[in-house]
Motif scaffolding. Structure first.
Motif, PDB file in Angstrom:
ATOM      1  N   ALA A 291       0.684  -1.272   0.310  1.00  0.00           N
ATOM      2  CA  ALA A 291       0.112   0.317   0.322  1.00  0.00           C
ATOM      3  C   ALA A 291       0.895   1.300   0.051  1.00  0.00           C
ATOM      4  N   GLU A 292       0.331   2.365  -1.120  1.00  0.00           N
ATOM      5  CA  GLU A 292       1.384   3.703  -0.961  1.00  0.00           C
ATOM      6  C   GLU A 292       0.397   4.103   0.585  1.00  0.00           C
ATOM      7  N   PRO A 293       1.512   5.073   0.815  1.00  0.00           N
ATOM      8  CA  PRO A 293       1.529   5.850   1.840  1.00  0.00           C
ATOM      9  C   PRO A 293       0.115   6.306   2.510  1.00  0.00           C
ATOM     10  N   ASP A 294      -0.598   6.977   1.391  1.00  0.00           N
ATOM     11  CA  ASP A 294      -1.502   8.217   1.478  1.00  0.00           C
ATOM     12  C   ASP A 294      -3.164   6.790   1.314  1.00  0.00           C
ATOM     13  N   GLN A 295      -3.224   5.892   1.779  1.00  0.00           N
ATOM     14  CA  GLN A 295      -3.930   4.557   1.177  1.00  0.00           C
ATOM     15  C   GLN A 295      -3.866   3.658   2.601  1.00  0.00           C
ATOM     16  N   ALA A 296      -5.411   2.900   2.582  1.00  0.00           N
ATOM     17  CA  ALA A 296      -5.910   1.889   3.948  1.00  0.00           C
ATOM     18  C   ALA A 296      -5.643   0.552   2.961  1.00  0.00           C
ATOM     19  N   SER A 297      -5.590  -0.585   3.699  1.00  0.00           N
ATOM     20  CA  SER A 297      -5.569  -1.638   3.410  1.00  0.00           C
ATOM     21  C   SER A 297      -5.434  -2.865   3.873  1.00  0.00           C
ATOM     22  N   ALA A 298      -6.497  -3.742   3.356  1.00  0.00           N
ATOM     23  CA  ALA A 298      -6.598  -4.367   4.100  1.00  0.00           C
ATOM     24  C   ALA A 298      -6.293  -6.238   3.718  1.00  0.00           C
ATOM     25  N   LEU A 299      -5.875  -7.390   4.634  1.00  0.00           N
ATOM     26  CA  LEU A 299      -6.254  -8.786   3.593  1.00  0.00           C
ATOM     27  C   LEU A 299      -7.472  -9.682   4.022  1.00  0.00           C
ATOM     28  N   GLY A 300      -7.489  -9.987   2.498  1.00  0.00           N
ATOM     29  CA  GLY A 300      -8.633 -11.176   2.325  1.00  0.00           C
ATOM     30  C   GLY A 300      -9.332 -12.043   1.386  1.00  0.00           C
ATOM     31  N   THR A 301     -10.212 -12.635   1.649  1.00  0.00           N
ATOM     32  CA  THR A 301     -10.654 -13.536   0.673  1.00  0.00           C
ATOM     33  C   THR A 301     -12.202 -13.459  -0.301  1.00  0.00           C
ATOM     34  N   VAL A 302     -11.940 -13.020  -0.976  1.00  0.00           N
ATOM     35  CA  VAL A 302     -12.690 -13.514  -2.216  1.00  0.00           C
ATOM     36  C   VAL A 302     -14.198 -14.212  -1.947  1.00  0.00           C
ATOM     37  N   ARG A 303     -15.229 -14.229  -0.978  1.00  0.00           N
ATOM     38  CA  ARG A 303     -15.344 -15.497  -0.850  1.00  0.00           C
ATOM     39  C   ARG A 303     -17.103 -15.319  -2.098  1.00  0.00           C
ATOM     40  N   ARG A 313     -19.937  -7.181  -7.947  1.00  0.00           N
ATOM     41  CA  ARG A 313     -19.881  -6.512  -7.193  1.00  0.00           C
ATOM     42  C   ARG A 313     -19.031  -8.221  -6.388  1.00  0.00           C
ATOM     43  N   TYR A 314     -17.396  -7.788  -5.538  1.00  0.00           N
ATOM     44  CA  TYR A 314     -16.761  -8.800  -4.437  1.00  0.00           C
ATOM     45  C   TYR A 314     -17.743  -8.839  -3.295  1.00  0.00           C
ATOM     46  N   ILE A 315     -17.606  -9.977  -2.921  1.00  0.00           N
ATOM     47  CA  ILE A 315     -17.503  -9.690  -0.969  1.00  0.00           C
ATOM     48  C   ILE A 315     -16.289 -10.366  -0.579  1.00  0.00           C
ATOM     49  N   VAL A 316     -15.622  -9.788   0.260  1.00  0.00           N
ATOM     50  CA  VAL A 316     -14.013 -10.035   0.432  1.00  0.00           C
ATOM     51  C   VAL A 316     -14.507 -10.529   1.760  1.00  0.00           C
ATOM     52  N   ALA A 317     -13.898 -11.625   2.364  1.00  0.00           N
ATOM     53  CA  ALA A 317     -14.135 -11.770   3.865  1.00  0.00           C
ATOM     54  C   ALA A 317     -12.537 -11.232   4.283  1.00  0.00           C
ATOM     55  N   LEU A 318     -12.766 -10.141   4.832  1.00  0.00           N
ATOM     56  CA  LEU A 318     -11.584  -9.707   5.682  1.00  0.00           C
ATOM     57  C   LEU A 318     -10.700 -11.352   6.796  1.00  0.00           C
ATOM     58  N   ASP A 319      -9.388 -10.981   6.404  1.00  0.00           N
ATOM     59  CA  ASP A 319      -8.245 -11.770   7.543  1.00  0.00           C
ATOM     60  C   ASP A 319      -8.719 -11.089   9.521  1.00  0.00           C
ATOM     61  N   SER A 335     -17.511 -12.204 -17.975  1.00  0.00           N
ATOM     62  CA  SER A 335     -18.327 -12.625 -17.124  1.00  0.00           C
ATOM     63  C   SER A 335     -17.004 -14.170 -16.256  1.00  0.00           C
ATOM     64  N   MET A 336     -16.957 -14.733 -16.667  1.00  0.00           N
ATOM     65  CA  MET A 336     -15.685 -15.735 -16.312  1.00  0.00           C
ATOM     66  C   MET A 336     -14.778 -14.836 -15.953  1.00  0.00           C
ATOM     67  N   GLU A 337     -13.856 -14.504 -16.507  1.00  0.00           N
ATOM     68  CA  GLU A 337     -12.911 -13.640 -15.428  1.00  0.00           C
ATOM     69  C   GLU A 337     -13.353 -13.017 -14.010  1.00  0.00           C
ATOM     70  N   ALA A 338     -14.659 -12.544 -14.093  1.00  0.00           N
ATOM     71  CA  ALA A 338     -14.539 -12.068 -13.100  1.00  0.00           C
ATOM     72  C   ALA A 338     -15.070 -13.287 -11.874  1.00  0.00           C
ATOM     73  N   LEU A 339     -16.001 -14.310 -12.500  1.00  0.00           N
ATOM     74  CA  LEU A 339     -16.102 -15.498 -11.222  1.00  0.00           C
ATOM     75  C   LEU A 339     -15.259 -16.106 -11.050  1.00  0.00           C
ATOM     76  N   ALA A 340     -13.879 -16.436 -12.116  1.00  0.00           N
ATOM     77  CA  ALA A 340     -13.169 -17.167 -11.838  1.00  0.00           C
ATOM     78  C   ALA A 340     -12.125 -16.500 -10.296  1.00  0.00           C
ATOM     79  N   ALA A 341     -12.489 -15.254  -9.915  1.00  0.00           N
ATOM     80  CA  ALA A 341     -12.245 -14.802  -8.313  1.00  0.00           C
ATOM     81  C   ALA A 341     -12.628 -15.248  -7.155  1.00  0.00           C
ATOM     82  N   GLN A 342     -13.075 -15.962  -7.257  1.00  0.00           N
ATOM     83  CA  GLN A 342     -13.881 -16.218  -6.199  1.00  0.00           C
ATOM     84  C   GLN A 342     -13.241 -17.181  -5.686  1.00  0.00           C
ATOM     85  N   GLY A 343     -12.732 -17.399  -4.183  1.00  0.00           N
ATOM     86  CA  GLY A 343     -11.510 -18.447  -3.600  1.00  0.00           C
ATOM     87  C   GLY A 343     -10.689 -17.741  -3.348  1.00  0.00           C
TER      88      GLY A 343
END
Length: 374
Positions: A291-303, A313-319, A335-343
């Motif tokens: 993250a850059e100094p002016d950015q907030a950041s959080a790690l997670g998994t695309v649920r 729309r991505y729903i991300v479960a945060l660590d 659509s296939m590329e977007a859906l492939a992000a799950q998990g």
């Protein structure tokens, strides 16, 4: 003669040349039904010539407030003024307002022309003037040639325009609209939103519009008031209310919002409190990106991934616990590329300037502690 865009009807005040006194002013208005307080002491000024929306969920007090402005209900406490005149105890027929209802309330046994002219007929307006003003109102709502039809022969959108013409023909200084598009399908409702705004600009009078649909309020309004449990949580332009919500309720009700609080706020934001960040302000990147100094950041998994055509729309479960909703436009992704992000593990980044601190208050139903999204 049909008024040109931005020109008031005959007898109307042109609000473009100075605001003057408010079209409507509510001074500490309270409405109780027995032990139930439907409106809890609101103060509000609506400017002459603006399109003003009252937005809120069912039971928030917006329709009761509209009915008090119309004169169908009397305040338990407080005053209502129309263009500086105290009309608190004045009956509806003696107020310079008209109301358009969701069910349109058209007379089925009358023709469209007779429905539109009804108010003038009751007032015994001379036939020539009645015919002229009816034709003007029909042109304004683009229903020329429909005068001889019955309401049952019209579509829902056409009936809505007839009800609007019938209200406008009396040339009120304030037009009240109680969820008039609620019975229409989505596509027609979106078309009528644009038409209503154009008609309001054409006639130059004050429109006060009640809705529970935040997209309607954002699309049409010069300003809006967000109602909750009989009170007004925020008044402002659509951009102000959306970009700078004053409370947790406004953040969750107007648009989709993420709330950060509790331990998650302390970890992600670095301080205690309740904060919000809009889903479209967040970027999804690889977990190892710094993250850059002016950015907030959080790690997670695309649920979960919800593909919506123009965006995803991505729903991300945060660590650290809780979830964040992220919305991204599908500029290049399929659509296939977007859906492939799950998990997939991801890092979420957003500018710190897009994190807003919220006043404590009642959150919308369904909110949970931690990081919540609607």
């Amino acid at each position: 003669m049909t008024a040109s865009p931005g020109t008031p009807l005959a007898g109307q005040v042109d609000s473009r040349h100075g605001l003057g006194s408010p079209a409507v002013a509510l001074e500490h208005v309270v409405k109780r039904y027995g032990e139930v307080e439907a409106v809890a002491g609101i103060d509000l000024e609506i400017r002459d010539g603006e399109f003003f929306s009252m937005l809120g969920p069912s039971g928030s007090g917006k329709t009761t407030t509209l009915r008090m402005i119309a004169g169908f209900e009397t305040p338990t406490e407080g005053r209502i003024l129309l263009h500086g005149r105290d009309v608190t105890g004045v009956p509806p027929f003696d107020r310079d307002v008209n109301t358009v209802f969701q069910d349109y309330a058209l007379f089925p046994h009358m023709t469209v022309g007779q429905n539109v002219a009804y108010g003038l007929t009751v007032r015994s307006t001379p036939a020539a003037e009645r015919a002229s003003r009816t034709a003007e109102a029909m042109r304004m709502v683009r229903l020329e040639g429909y005068e001889k039809r019955r309401p049952a022969q019209l579509s829902g959108g056409q009936r809505q325009r007839v009800a609007l013409a019938r209200a406008l023909i009396n040339r009120p200084r304030v037009l009240l609209l109680d969820e008039p598009l609620g019975a229409l399908d989505l596509k027609l409702r979106e078309e009528m939103q644009i038409e209503l705004k154009q008609i309001q600009q054409q006639v130059g009078i004050t429109f006060i519009y009640v809705t529970h649909d935040q997209e309607e309020a954002l699309t049409m309004s010069n300003r809006l008031a967000v109602f909750n449990r009989g009170s007004i949580e925020q008044v402002g332009t659509p951009a102000d209310v959306y970009e700078h919500p004053a409370t947790t309720f406004v953040a969750g009700f107007v648009g989709t919002s993420n709330l950060l609080r509790g331990e998650t706020a302390r970890v992600v934001i670095g301080q205690e409190g309740t904060f919000t960040v809009r889903p479209e302000k967040i970027r999804i990147v690889d977990p190892d990106q710094v993250a850059e100094p002016d950015q907030a950041s959080a790690l997670g998994t695309v649920r979960e991934v919800v593909y919506l055509g123009s965006d995803t729309r991505y729903i991300v479960a945060l660590d650290v616990g809780g979830e964040l909703v992220v919305t991204q436009q599908n500029l290049q992704s399929s659509s296939m590329e977007a859906l492939a992000a799950q998990g997939r593990p991801v890092r979420l980044l957003w500018k710190r300037q897009h994190v807003l601190s919220l006043a404590a208050g009642q959150a919308p139903e369904g909110k949970r502690e931690g990081v919540d999204s609607q």
